[in-house]
Design an enzyme around this catalytic site. Sequence first.
Site, short mmCIF file in Angstrom:
data_model
loop_
_atom_site.label_atom_id
_atom_site.label_comp_id
_atom_site.label_asym_id
_atom_site.label_seq_id
_atom_site.Cartn_x
_atom_site.Cartn_y
_atom_site.Cartn_z
N PRO A 175 0.79 -1.21 0.00
CG PRO A 175 -0.07 -1.03 2.15
CD PRO A 175 0.87 -1.81 1.33
CD GLU A 176 2.34 3.71 -4.25
OE1 GLU A 176 2.36 4.93 -4.46
OE2 GLU A 176 2.54 2.86 -5.13
#
Length: 279
Positions: free
Chosen positions: A2-3
Amino acid sequence: MPELPEVETIARKLREGCGADPSILRREILSVEIRHPKPVAFPAVEVARERMRSLVFEEISRRGKFLVCRLSHGYLLIHLRMSGDLQVLPAGQPPRKHDHVIWHLSGDADLRFHDPRRFGRIWLVESPQDVLGPLGPEPLGPDFTEARLGEMLRARKRLIKPLLLDQTFLAGLGNIYTDEALHRARLHPLRRSDTLHKDEVARLWHGIRTALRVGIAQDGASIDWVYRGGNFQNHFRVYGREGERCKKCGAKIRRIIVGQRSTYFCPRCQRAGRKSKGK
DNA sequence: TAAAATGTTGGGTA
DNA sequence: ATACCCAACATTTT
């Protein structure tokens, strides 16, 4: 994996619940099952387990790519790194492969940290600044202005792509959103940070914020084998699209390696400036 | 099979 | 001090 937008989405789901999954806010940690010690970065595994017992989830937020849980005493910080995920399941379900930490909560719900590659980490600290201190500004925060970005870029002499990936420079961009932001800004990933003109800085500022905002609006991206409901993968302009047509100009998207990371860009929209590589 | 995958860190070099 | 390169971490997928 995830960003910023993916972590933001996970934080919102834990806070507000999602479909059948309930919110974990105001729930008490009855016990913590640590099935693999690797992710526990601080304090020692047994100390962390003991200290979390009987604490309550008071607030869930995000800083960069970190999930920040304010407990009734102290903070639980979680970084998902490449393959981590957090899920809420009904109590009593058998653990699955790669469920490394399970928080058994009041109200018959479990919070699970699932992470095949085991790169993810959790911290239990008194002050979040102990861990979050080195992070750069929040790209969607009020103090991240065009002028500030310009000053930040001028203070360094780095290639723009690796610089944007540096979490101490700016907190939250990863490989996907960096490439998407640079395409929106029409900037070549090998441009040197201190060579951007004022209008290019403005384009980059807008590109970063728009890419992140669209990502959040789509509930993040779901790619590879991790699907958590997001839809941003269907809106990629360059990421993962080598050889496909640029949606803006029709040129073929190229893939190069920059700073050991795959980098996708449109050679027509994102032309390299003459002095971009320095030297 | 080899390569690559939404990330970070530590060590070495210039 | 700054910038850059590489290896490492561990597993799954193409």
